[in-house]
Design an enzyme around this catalytic site. Structure first.
Site, PDB file in Angstrom:
ATOM      1  N   LYS A   7       4.110 -15.085   1.897  1.00 29.78           N
ATOM      2  CA  LYS A   7       4.031 -15.814   0.620  1.00 29.78           C
ATOM      3  C   LYS A   7       5.471 -16.037   0.175  1.00 29.78           C
ATOM      4  O   LYS A   7       5.893 -15.649  -0.916  1.00 29.78           O
ATOM      5  CB  LYS A   7       3.204 -14.969  -0.376  1.00 29.78           C
ATOM      6  N   ASP A  48      -2.221 -18.134   1.383  1.00 30.25           N
ATOM      7  CA  ASP A  48      -3.367 -18.809   0.757  1.00 30.25           C
ATOM      8  C   ASP A  48      -3.864 -19.942   1.651  1.00 30.25           C
ATOM      9  O   ASP A  48      -5.075 -20.092   1.885  1.00 30.25           O
ATOM     10  CB  ASP A  48      -3.046 -19.299  -0.668  1.00 30.25           C
ATOM     11  N   ASP A  97      -4.854  -7.219   6.075  1.00 28.99           N
ATOM     12  CA  ASP A  97      -6.102  -6.552   5.681  1.00 28.99           C
ATOM     13  C   ASP A  97      -7.123  -7.617   5.252  1.00 28.99           C
ATOM     14  O   ASP A  97      -8.278  -7.635   5.703  1.00 28.99           O
ATOM     15  CB  ASP A  97      -5.773  -5.606   4.506  1.00 28.99           C
ATOM     16  N   TYR A 139       0.825  -1.217   0.000  1.00 35.71           N
ATOM     17  CA  TYR A 139       0.000   0.000   0.000  1.00 35.71           C
ATOM     18  C   TYR A 139       0.857   1.265   0.000  1.00 35.71           C
ATOM     19  O   TYR A 139       0.357   2.360  -0.204  1.00 35.71           O
ATOM     20  CB  TYR A 139      -0.949   0.029   1.212  1.00 35.71           C
ATOM     21  N   ASP A 169     -10.600  -9.402   7.424  1.00 30.96           N
ATOM     22  CA  ASP A 169     -12.001  -9.411   6.974  1.00 30.96           C
ATOM     23  C   ASP A 169     -12.541 -10.840   6.978  1.00 30.96           C
ATOM     24  O   ASP A 169     -13.700 -11.091   7.338  1.00 30.96           O
ATOM     25  CB  ASP A 169     -12.135  -8.823   5.562  1.00 30.96           C
TER      26      ASP A 169
END
Ligand code: NAD
Length: 363
Positions: free
Chosen positions: A195, A227, A251, A145, A255
């Site tokens: 990752k 993942d 992030d 970001y 959620d």
């Protein structure tokens, strides 16, 4: 003489204004009852700031933020501002606010209220078999970001755009230490999410986390690929305690984890750097679909107020009082729109009524 704490209140857009009103009410009641002095200053941020000042993060707001002991934020964004250029978008203000405050540790606790377990879409939470209790420690002021984006170039089917993900040793080290410190006071386990099988920045992330973990021999460390993590957090959420995540992975995973307790409207957060100054906000966004309708759940914001009381003001007892009020009101069957499913056992209340119920219990 008692210190006066300055709290900067940034309602933002959409349900931001609805829920912040309730958070403010609770904060003011706690101050009244415990004799602490608060100076609440409101500022503009997000789409509303763009509409009024031509920028989503006006200088005047930044001055108020700089001056404050803590910031309580609602949410920003909405379809009205989606077509603005990237540097004018409401979400850009959030990135600037977090970077400006250097709050690199974003804590997102995920707790199950036993009497709401039935709301969870996860079968073994709903039937009471497991009661996960985890906290996401998301890196907040670096990563993709804050990379070097190149906006779209080319035309038609030749268009392209670029984002970059960069982490430095120091950025990984400081949040890793915070995550391990946190784990020492919980069940003593950190799961680092990356990752590393594909991304160079994740390779560095994993190396640094491994190095720093040597300083915390009593804390168990696991690594998980993001993942697989997305799958495990819903299949086996009870296996996690502190989840240490780079910015974007945290992030997304938070959620996903928000479905465990039954609604994102229950998920608070605290963002901290060095020292006690903090930024407190619900995990959810501005929910334009329900804004101004009395349907927004203010509990994520009210629980963020509890985190503010404890982490910035050092008022642990007052924080527990707010948390107990939330627990009791839910236990008595009061439900906002997102949590309401049984008219025989539950009472549907508006955003404001929920705020009043919590405030009335702070005596
Ligand atoms: P959202 O979190 O706003 O909403 C997702 C869903 O959850 C919606 O159905 C919404 O009604 C529901 N919901 C969210 N908060 C709720 C609450 N307190 N009570 C009851 N239901 C609630 O995510 P979105 O729809 O993807 O994003 C909407 C806007 O918010 C976008 O502009 C996005 O950029 C912005 N956003 C802002 C933040 C922030 O300010 N921190 C975070 C995420 C998204």
């Amino acid at each position: 003489m008692n210190k006066t704490y300055k709290i900067c209140i940034l309602p933002g857009d959409g349900i931001g204004t609805d829920i912040i009103e309730e958070g403010k009410k609770v904060l003011q009641r706690v101050a009244e009852k415990s004799g602490i002095k608060l100076d609440l200053e409101e500022g503009l941020i997000g789409g509303i700031a763009y509409d009024k000042e031509g920028t989503p993060f006006p200088q005047d707001t930044w001055e108020k933020v700089k001056d404050a002991d803590a910031v309580l934020l609602g949410a920003v964004g909405g379809p009205k501002w989606d077509c603005l250029p990237r540097d004018k978008k409401p979400e850009k203000a959030l990135l600037e606010l977090r970077k400006g405050l250097n709050v690199y540790l974003n804590l997102r606790p995920v707790k199950i209220f036993p009497f709401l377990a039935g709301m969870s879409p996860i079968k073994n939470i709903a039937n009471g078999e497991i009661t996960p209790d985890l906290v996401i420690a998301r890196e907040l002021s670096s990563g993709i970001y804050y990379g070097e984006p190149k906006d779209q170039t080319g035309s038609g089917d030749n268009r392209e755009a670029v984002d970059t993900m960069r982490y430095t040793y120091e950025e990984i080290e400081r949040i890793t230490r915070k995550a391990f410190e946190l784990a020492k006071n919980r069940s003593g386990k950190v799961t680092s999410v990356d990752k590393a099988n594909v991304l160079a920045s994740s390779g560095l992330w994993r190396d640094v986390v491994n190095e720093i973990s040597n300083d915390y021999p009593d804390v168990e460390l696991d690594h998980i690929l993001v993942d697989n993590c997305a799958m495990q957090v819903v299949l086996n959420p009870q296996d996690f305690d502190v989840m240490l995540c780079p910015n974007m992975f945290g992030d997304i995973i938070s959620d996903l984890a928000s479905v465990l307790p039954g609604s994102i409207g229950l998920m608070p957060s605290a963002s901290l750097g060095e020292g006690r100054k903090g930024l407190y906000e619900p995990v959810h966004g501005s929910a334009p679909d329900i804004a101004g309708q009395g349907k927004a759940n203010p509990l994520a914001t009210i629980l963020s107020v509890a985190m503010l009381l404890e982490m910035t003001l050092g008022l642990g007892d007052e924080a527990r009082t707010v948390e107990k009020a939330v627990y009791d009101v839910l236990n008595e069957g009061y439900r906002t729109h997102d949590l309401y499913y049984d008219e025989k056992k539950e009472t549907l209340v508006s955003t404001q009524e929920m705020g009043d119920l919590i405030t009335d219990r702070i005596v």
